[in-house]
Design a protein around this motif. Structure first.
Motif, PDB file in Angstrom:
ATOM      1  N   GLY A  68       0.824  -1.197   0.000  1.00 36.56           N
ATOM      2  CA  GLY A  68       0.000   0.000   0.000  1.00 36.56           C
ATOM      3  C   GLY A  68       0.860   1.249   0.000  1.00 36.56           C
ATOM      4  N   ILE A 110     -11.070   2.181  -5.759  1.00 39.14           N
ATOM      5  CA  ILE A 110     -10.617   3.225  -4.837  1.00 39.14           C
ATOM      6  C   ILE A 110     -11.352   4.506  -5.217  1.00 39.14           C
ATOM      7  CG2 ILE A 110      -8.638   4.588  -4.078  1.00 39.14           C
ATOM      8  CD1 ILE A 110      -6.873   2.178  -4.783  1.00 39.14           C
ATOM      9  N   THR A 129      -3.848   7.363  -2.148  1.00 41.32           N
ATOM     10  CA  THR A 129      -3.421   6.469  -1.077  1.00 41.32           C
ATOM     11  C   THR A 129      -3.966   5.075  -1.357  1.00 41.32           C
ATOM     12  OG1 THR A 129      -3.464   8.300   0.471  1.00 41.32           O
ATOM     13  CG2 THR A 129      -3.420   6.084   1.395  1.00 41.32           C
ATOM     14  N   ILE A 130      -3.040   4.153  -1.608  1.00 38.54           N
ATOM     15  CA  ILE A 130      -3.434   2.767  -1.874  1.00 38.54           C
ATOM     16  C   ILE A 130      -3.500   2.047  -0.531  1.00 38.54           C
ATOM     17  CG2 ILE A 130      -2.855   0.671  -3.149  1.00 38.54           C
ATOM     18  CD1 ILE A 130      -2.794   2.808  -5.151  1.00 38.54           C
ATOM     19  N   PRO A 131      -4.655   1.502  -0.172  1.00 34.60           N
ATOM     20  CA  PRO A 131      -4.705   0.759   1.089  1.00 34.60           C
ATOM     21  C   PRO A 131      -3.911  -0.544   0.965  1.00 34.60           C
ATOM     22  CG  PRO A 131      -6.841   0.690  -0.030  1.00 34.60           C
ATOM     23  CD  PRO A 131      -5.948   1.529  -0.877  1.00 34.60           C
ATOM     24  N   ALA A 132      -3.154  -0.872   2.011  1.00 39.18           N
ATOM     25  CA  ALA A 132      -2.386  -2.116   1.982  1.00 39.18           C
ATOM     26  C   ALA A 132      -3.355  -3.285   1.889  1.00 39.18           C
ATOM     27  CB  ALA A 132      -1.527  -2.240   3.234  1.00 39.18           C
ATOM     28  N   VAL A 186      -4.981  -4.173  -1.000  1.00 39.88           N
ATOM     29  CA  VAL A 186      -6.030  -3.945  -1.991  1.00 39.88           C
ATOM     30  C   VAL A 186      -6.036  -5.136  -2.961  1.00 39.88           C
ATOM     31  CG1 VAL A 186      -4.597  -2.656  -3.628  1.00 39.88           C
ATOM     32  CG2 VAL A 186      -7.022  -2.145  -3.475  1.00 39.88           C
ATOM     33  N   ARG A 201       1.331   5.721  -0.716  1.00 37.27           N
ATOM     34  CA  ARG A 201       0.939   6.778  -1.651  1.00 37.27           C
ATOM     35  C   ARG A 201       1.517   6.499  -3.025  1.00 37.27           C
ATOM     36  NH1 ARG A 201      -1.766  10.382   0.729  1.00 37.27           N
ATOM     37  NH2 ARG A 201      -1.845  11.847  -0.970  1.00 37.27           N
ATOM     38  N   ASN A 226      -5.206  -7.674   5.187  1.00 39.72           N
ATOM     39  CA  ASN A 226      -6.612  -7.320   5.011  1.00 39.72           C
ATOM     40  C   ASN A 226      -6.952  -6.219   6.002  1.00 39.72           C
ATOM     41  OD1 ASN A 226      -9.332  -7.157   4.722  1.00 39.72           O
ATOM     42  ND2 ASN A 226      -9.734  -9.344   4.972  1.00 39.72           N
ATOM     43  N   PRO A 227      -7.284  -5.015   5.483  1.00 41.49           N
ATOM     44  CA  PRO A 227      -7.584  -3.914   6.402  1.00 41.49           C
ATOM     45  C   PRO A 227      -8.778  -4.242   7.297  1.00 41.49           C
ATOM     46  CG  PRO A 227      -7.770  -3.204   4.096  1.00 41.49           C
ATOM     47  CD  PRO A 227      -7.405  -4.661   4.077  1.00 41.49           C
ATOM     48  N   LYS A 228      -9.620  -5.131   6.860  1.00 38.05           N
ATOM     49  CA  LYS A 228     -10.836  -5.384   7.631  1.00 38.05           C
ATOM     50  C   LYS A 228     -10.907  -6.815   8.124  1.00 38.05           C
ATOM     51  CE  LYS A 228     -13.604  -2.217   4.941  1.00 38.05           C
ATOM     52  NZ  LYS A 228     -14.034  -2.422   3.590  1.00 38.05           N
ATOM     53  N   GLN A 258     -11.021  -4.322  -6.898  1.00 35.78           N
ATOM     54  CA  GLN A 258     -11.510  -3.382  -5.886  1.00 35.78           C
ATOM     55  C   GLN A 258     -11.492  -1.968  -6.468  1.00 35.78           C
ATOM     56  OE1 GLN A 258      -9.802  -4.552  -2.093  1.00 35.78           O
ATOM     57  NE2 GLN A 258     -10.131  -2.468  -1.342  1.00 35.78           N
TER      58      GLN A 258
END
Lengths: 320, 94
Positions: A161, A191, A180-183, A185, A163, A277-279, A189
């Motif tokens: 992830g 953005i 900003t790329i979420p780690a 991803v 910038r 996984n952010p979630k 998906q």
């Protein structure tokens, strides 16, 4: 829109096209580039160009004036003879050298307030007219449409992830974004960049720009969702006897314990070593065993393999 | 700031810039979704602001009547679902 663009060129019709041809060409472009049909960021500008061109060419009177006076026809007062206007324009250019003008320069025309349709002028200037003439009446400001573009990320970028600068180019205009790329991803998906989509008219809010993530094919890694697959090459004796191997992963080097009796295709799972996984739970990493043999054997190696072949009663084609 | 989950007709009218009568008409035509409470009041989710903006753009861009807009938006939504499914299938096939 570039000043040099000709309304006929924009619609893709010859200058002597019939009114029906002009309408047909415009309807086709509108169906292709309307921002609710085509989510490409460049489509909206194409649609607005076509609408502006059609606005002018669909009305025989404005079309006649456009043919006579060109793009700036709205600034030419009614009732001016095209020939006179052309001579005046040419005269204005030549006057610097020619001394006394014939008195018919552009200064010879006076603008009175009634001459210019302010509505037309503002509509043209701000590109706020959406579609055919008058069709927006009663609607007020209209928010912009959402747009969609693709960005390609490497497996490493998706893992870490962070910038990243993204440049979108459409029809010669380039726009750059710091995204900003979420780690973690994943492929497919989206953005969301709030307010970076289609422009709203008359001060209404802009649409959003969605960047559709594509993960580029990688020479070593294969992704399935957040699970990461990587080939683990083994020598026959390593696979038979078991070993511990260092393996490069996007998160750094890891040690893989290969149990004895591993055949090609066996997957050794390293829990949580896939994409984060952010979630929730991170993906897993699977090291896929692949047994390699030397393409040329040394004398000693050949002797040992021959000895093994004579000793062993293992038949890989039996059972299963 | 906490956003209200549902918008009243008046709030929806202000945010969309449309007259409440027009919004009622769009609801009656099935072009935007609304919930009617026992007292007869209409309530809207925020997502319907995007839906009503699309209705405006399609009406302005194509001079469509409302019945045609309903058909177009239904088809666009179905295409979006199909394209997403197709992308998913292509990813899995890779």
């Amino acid at each position: 829109m570039a000043d040099g663009d000709d309304f006929y060129q924009i619609l893709g019709v010859p200058r002597d096209a019939s009114q029906e041809d002009i309408q047909r060409a415009y309807r086709k472009l509108a169906r292709t580039y309307h921002p609710d049909v085509n989510h490409d960021p460049g489509a909206e500008d194409r649609f607005k160009e076509a609408s502006e061109a059609y606005d002018v060419l669909s009305d025989p009177e404005t079309r006649r004036r456009y043919d006579a006076f060109g793009r700036d026809f709205r600034q030419v007062p009614e009732g001016v003879d095209p020939e006179t206007w052309r001579r005046a324009q040419a005269g204005a250019g030549a006057r610097a050298g020619a001394g006394a003008g014939a008195g018919a320069g552009p200064g010879g025309f006076s603008f009175s307030e009634g001459d210019i349709d302010l509505d037309d002028l503002l509509g043209g200037l701000f590109g706020s007219r959406f579609g055919g003439r008058g069709s927006r009446r009663g609607w007020g400001p209209i928010p912009g449409a959402d747009q969609e573009a693709e960005i390609e990320l490497t497996v490493e970028e998706a893992y870490r992830g962070g910038r990243r600068s993204v440049t979108l180019s459409s029809d010669g205009t380039r726009r750059s974004f710091d995204v900003t790329i979420p780690a973690g991803v994943t492929d497919g998906q989206r953005i969301r960049l709030a307010g970076q989509g289609g422009r709203g008219s008359d001060g209404a809010r802009n649409g959003d720009l969605y960047l559709l993530v594509r993960i580029a094919p990688h020479p070593r890694y294969r992704l399935d969702g957040r699970d990461l697959f990587v080939e683990l090459r083994l020598a026959p004796w390593e696979a038979a006897l078991g070993t511990s191997v260092a393996l490069d992963t996007p998160g750094g080097e890891v040690k893989v314990k290969v149990p004895g009796g591993t055949s090609s295709g066996r997957r050794i799972r390293l829990a949580g070593r896939g994409l984060p996984n952010p979630k929730g739970k991170a993906g897993d990493l699977y090291a896929e065993a692949r047994i390699m043999v030397p393409s040329r054997l040394s004398r000693a190696e050949r002797r040992l393999f021959e000895q093994l072949a004579a000793e062993s009663n293992f038949d890989p084609r039996k059972q299963r | 700031m906490v956003r209200a989950a549902r918008l009243s007709l008046e709030e929806f009218a202000v945010l969309s810039g449309l007259h409440p009568d027009l919004i009622r008409r769009l609801v009656a035509l099935g072009l935007i979704e609304a919930y009617r409470d026992p007292a007869g009041q209409l309530w809207f989710s925020r997502g319907e602001l995007a839906a009503v903006a699309r209705v405006q753009r399609l009406r302005a861009g194509f001079a469509l009547n409302y019945a045609a807009i309903g058909l177009v938006t239904d088809l666009l939504d179905r295409i979006a679902v199909l394209e997403a499914a197709l992308r998913g299938a292509q990813r899995r096939g890779r």
